[in-house]
Design a protein around this motif. Sequence first.
Motif, PDB file in Angstrom:
ATOM      1  N   LEU A   1       0.832  -1.207   0.000  1.00 49.13           N
ATOM      2  CA  LEU A   1       0.000   0.000   0.000  1.00 49.13           C
ATOM      3  C   LEU A   1       0.866   1.257   0.000  1.00 49.13           C
ATOM      4  CD1 LEU A   1      -2.955  -0.731   2.453  1.00 49.13           C
ATOM      5  CD2 LEU A   1      -3.060  -0.320   0.015  1.00 49.13           C
TER       6      LEU A   1
ATOM      7  N   ASN B   1       1.677   7.079  -6.645  1.00 44.17           N
ATOM      8  CA  ASN B   1       0.680   8.113  -6.935  1.00 44.17           C
ATOM      9  C   ASN B   1       1.263   9.491  -6.723  1.00 44.17           C
ATOM     10  OD1 ASN B   1      -1.666   7.101  -7.871  1.00 44.17           O
ATOM     11  ND2 ASN B   1      -2.651   6.846  -5.897  1.00 44.17           N
TER      12      ASN B   1
ATOM     13  N   GLU C   1       1.973  12.621  -9.427  1.00 44.74           N
ATOM     14  CA  GLU C   1       1.450  13.974  -9.237  1.00 44.74           C
ATOM     15  C   GLU C   1       2.591  14.984  -9.264  1.00 44.74           C
ATOM     16  OE1 GLU C   1      -0.758  14.382  -5.638  1.00 44.74           O
ATOM     17  OE2 GLU C   1      -1.723  16.230  -6.293  1.00 44.74           O
TER      18      GLU C   1
ATOM     19  N   ASP D   1       5.094  20.880 -15.611  1.00 41.66           N
ATOM     20  CA  ASP D   1       4.332  22.088 -15.966  1.00 41.66           C
ATOM     21  C   ASP D   1       5.112  23.338 -15.585  1.00 41.66           C
ATOM     22  OD1 ASP D   1       2.211  20.815 -17.069  1.00 41.66           O
ATOM     23  OD2 ASP D   1       0.916  20.919 -15.313  1.00 41.66           O
TER      24      ASP D   1
ATOM     25  N   ASP E   1       0.077  30.183  -5.730  1.00 38.29           N
ATOM     26  CA  ASP E   1       0.624  28.889  -5.335  1.00 38.29           C
ATOM     27  C   ASP E   1       0.402  27.936  -6.497  1.00 38.29           C
ATOM     28  OD1 ASP E   1       1.321  26.484  -4.300  1.00 38.29           O
ATOM     29  OD2 ASP E   1      -0.311  26.369  -2.853  1.00 38.29           O
TER      30      ASP E   1
ATOM     31  N   ASN F   1       0.130  23.475  -5.917  1.00 36.36           N
ATOM     32  CA  ASN F   1      -1.001  22.784  -5.311  1.00 36.36           C
ATOM     33  C   ASN F   1      -0.746  22.398  -3.857  1.00 36.36           C
ATOM     34  OD1 ASN F   1      -2.553  22.919  -7.679  1.00 36.36           O
ATOM     35  ND2 ASN F   1      -1.433  21.187  -8.514  1.00 36.36           N
TER      36      ASN F   1
ATOM     37  N   LEU G   1      -8.695  -2.366   4.143  1.00 34.82           N
ATOM     38  CA  LEU G   1      -7.705  -2.497   3.067  1.00 34.82           C
ATOM     39  C   LEU G   1      -8.318  -2.119   1.722  1.00 34.82           C
ATOM     40  CD1 LEU G   1      -4.875  -3.580   2.209  1.00 34.82           C
ATOM     41  CD2 LEU G   1      -5.983  -5.783   1.871  1.00 34.82           C
TER      42      LEU G   1
ATOM     43  N   ALA H   1      -8.839   1.599   1.494  1.00 37.42           N
ATOM     44  CA  ALA H   1      -7.577   2.308   1.229  1.00 37.42           C
ATOM     45  C   ALA H   1      -7.185   2.171  -0.243  1.00 37.42           C
ATOM     46  CB  ALA H   1      -6.476   1.761   2.121  1.00 37.42           C
ATOM     47  N   VAL H   2      -7.345   0.973  -0.759  1.00 33.65           N
ATOM     48  CA  VAL H   2      -7.020   0.744  -2.177  1.00 33.65           C
ATOM     49  C   VAL H   2      -7.934   1.594  -3.065  1.00 33.65           C
ATOM     50  CG1 VAL H   2      -7.069  -0.972  -4.033  1.00 33.65           C
ATOM     51  CG2 VAL H   2      -6.077  -1.563  -1.829  1.00 33.65           C
TER      52      VAL H   2
ATOM     53  N   GLY I   1      -6.916   5.256  -2.903  1.00 31.29           N
ATOM     54  CA  GLY I   1      -5.689   5.411  -3.705  1.00 31.29           C
ATOM     55  C   GLY I   1      -5.991   5.412  -5.191  1.00 31.29           C
ATOM     56  N   TRP I   2      -6.866   4.520  -5.585  1.00 29.89           N
ATOM     57  CA  TRP I   2      -7.234   4.422  -7.000  1.00 29.89           C
ATOM     58  C   TRP I   2      -7.930   5.698  -7.456  1.00 29.89           C
ATOM     59  CZ3 TRP I   2     -11.696   4.451  -9.953  1.00 29.89           C
ATOM     60  CH2 TRP I   2     -11.556   3.967 -11.250  1.00 29.89           C
TER      61      TRP I   2
ATOM     62  N   HIS J   1      -7.723   8.688  -6.110  1.00 29.51           N
ATOM     63  CA  HIS J   1      -6.758   9.787  -6.120  1.00 29.51           C
ATOM     64  C   HIS J   1      -5.885   9.736  -7.380  1.00 29.51           C
ATOM     65  CE1 HIS J   1      -4.375  12.965  -4.481  1.00 29.51           C
ATOM     66  NE2 HIS J   1      -3.276  12.246  -4.495  1.00 29.51           N
ATOM     67  N   GLY J   2      -5.437   8.528  -7.698  1.00 27.64           N
ATOM     68  CA  GLY J   2      -4.614   8.349  -8.901  1.00 27.64           C
ATOM     69  C   GLY J   2      -5.382   8.749 -10.145  1.00 27.64           C
TER      70      GLY J   2
ATOM     71  N   ILE K   1      -5.625  12.534 -10.367  1.00 28.03           N
ATOM     72  CA  ILE K   1      -4.360  13.121 -10.829  1.00 28.03           C
ATOM     73  C   ILE K   1      -4.265  12.997 -12.352  1.00 28.03           C
ATOM     74  CG2 ILE K   1      -1.843  12.830 -10.818  1.00 28.03           C
ATOM     75  CD1 ILE K   1      -2.160  11.824  -7.909  1.00 28.03           C
TER      76      ILE K   1
ATOM     77  N   THR L   1      -4.192  16.171 -14.797  1.00 22.39           N
ATOM     78  CA  THR L   1      -3.037  16.367 -15.664  1.00 22.39           C
ATOM     79  C   THR L   1      -3.465  16.408 -17.121  1.00 22.39           C
ATOM     80  OG1 THR L   1      -1.719  15.146 -14.075  1.00 22.39           O
ATOM     81  CG2 THR L   1      -0.735  15.477 -16.226  1.00 22.39           C
TER      82      THR L   1
ATOM     83  N   SER M   1      -5.316  19.801 -17.827  1.00 21.55           N
ATOM     84  CA  SER M   1      -4.428  20.969 -17.870  1.00 21.55           C
ATOM     85  C   SER M   1      -3.509  20.913 -19.088  1.00 21.55           C
ATOM     86  CB  SER M   1      -3.615  21.083 -16.584  1.00 21.55           C
ATOM     87  OG  SER M   1      -2.827  19.945 -16.408  1.00 21.55           O
TER      88      SER M   1
ATOM     89  N   ILE N   1      -7.200  21.991  -8.684  1.00 20.29           N
ATOM     90  CA  ILE N   1      -5.782  22.237  -8.951  1.00 20.29           C
ATOM     91  C   ILE N   1      -5.638  23.545  -9.726  1.00 20.29           C
ATOM     92  CG2 ILE N   1      -4.818  19.896  -8.881  1.00 20.29           C
ATOM     93  CD1 ILE N   1      -5.177  19.743 -11.872  1.00 20.29           C
ATOM     94  N   VAL N   2      -4.557  24.253  -9.440  1.00 18.51           N
ATOM     95  CA  VAL N   2      -4.273  25.507 -10.145  1.00 18.51           C
ATOM     96  C   VAL N   2      -3.102  25.256 -11.080  1.00 18.51           C
ATOM     97  CG1 VAL N   2      -3.475  27.887  -9.901  1.00 18.51           C
ATOM     98  CG2 VAL N   2      -5.100  26.955  -8.265  1.00 18.51           C
ATOM     99  N   LYS N   3      -3.278  25.609 -12.330  1.00 17.94           N
ATOM    100  CA  LYS N   3      -2.193  25.456 -13.294  1.00 17.94           C
ATOM    101  C   LYS N   3      -1.789  26.831 -13.805  1.00 17.94           C
ATOM    102  CE  LYS N   3      -1.746  20.999 -13.378  1.00 17.94           C
ATOM    103  NZ  LYS N   3      -0.502  20.302 -13.086  1.00 17.94           N
TER     104      LYS N   3
END
Lengths: 151, 226
Positions: free
Chosen positions: A17, A24, A28, A35, A94, A97, B34, B37-38, B41-42, B44-45, B48, B52, B55, B207-209
């Motif tokens: 984990l 991950n 990121e 960028d 900022d 992030n 468990l 959590a997985v 994580g998934w 969040h990934g 992202i 990405t 942007s 998110i700020v780009k």
Amino acid sequence: MASVVLAAAVVGIAGSLGAAYKQNSATEDSGVALDLARELMEEVSSKSFDPSGSPNAAGWPSVTDRKLYDTIDDYSGYQDSSDSIRMWNGSNIDAGNGTVFTRAVVVQNNARPAGLTGTAGDFVLVTVTVTAPSGQKYAISQLCTRYTVVR
Amino acid sequence: MKRSTQNNKRGLTLVELVIGLVVLSMVAGATSALMTAVGIGWTHGNQIEVGTSLSTQAMVRIQKILRAAKQIGACRMGAISGSPSQAAAVLVWKGDLNRDGKVQASELALIEHQSNADPDIAQLVCWEISYPTTWTSAQKQTADVTMVDDAIYADSEITSFKAMANVRAAGIVTCVTAAEFHRIDSSSTVRPALEYALKFNKDGMEIVKYGRSTSRTPATLPASQL
């Protein structure tokens, strides 16, 4: 015996984990870092090799405001961090992030590539390095040349 | 002598059963934690990846318009936070396509932020003239309008351009909840640039780009704008 097996299983699962989380986070970080690097490289490469007027404005480190830079070599040694990127109107944003990335510029003079003819001083190699909060460094480079603008 | 086999078949006592159930529930709880959590994580990934992708898409499309641009005209700043009185917008002279040294309406593009309470609908759009495909070149030329000199630097032209016939908006990128533009230009700037900050909101993740696109067509400001 059962406790040992259980403990080993817990450590194994926690490890996997943790590795997934790190992966991950690294993905990121690399996105944000690239960028930030591209943005600064775009700005540096848009500047002239030679000043358009005279005198040539001073660059880093005596002048820290990028708004005043007029040539590529003004950026030599430049450094900033993502939580205080100064926009054109003077406001800071900022761009990391919530985390802090450090950007640094190296301008290498006389960077004529091997095999090319011409004056070595007409080539500079610009490298922008972004350091992520984890310490991982991301670098991009671009070769810039002196040219004459025809309007 | 025959032994009774029935006496050797011993069942579980209530205490053993309860202990078994407790152990089972602990294992189920751990497995559930468990899996959660997985799942987090998934998710969040995935966020992202989507962030990405959005942007990058925005930056590539803005760069495509601006790098080839002849001039960057009127610019409304907008704001990356708060509620700006005017949304971020910038008028761009894409190029002197007919080489007459004048700006025609068909040579203009307007990049504008359109806010919305729903982040999935808030977007950056590009307004351009798009004549009916059935029109001939002559019909397009007749319908085109030559702008007054320096008109593209007037703020009012942003509104006027959108009201012109055959001007249509096409999406550049969605999920842009805030945008701020700065035009970087001066009498000595041979490569005008647009600096922008975009705030994306996708599935609750903000998110700020920050980016910058420079015109690669050398063109200083007209003397009247100095």
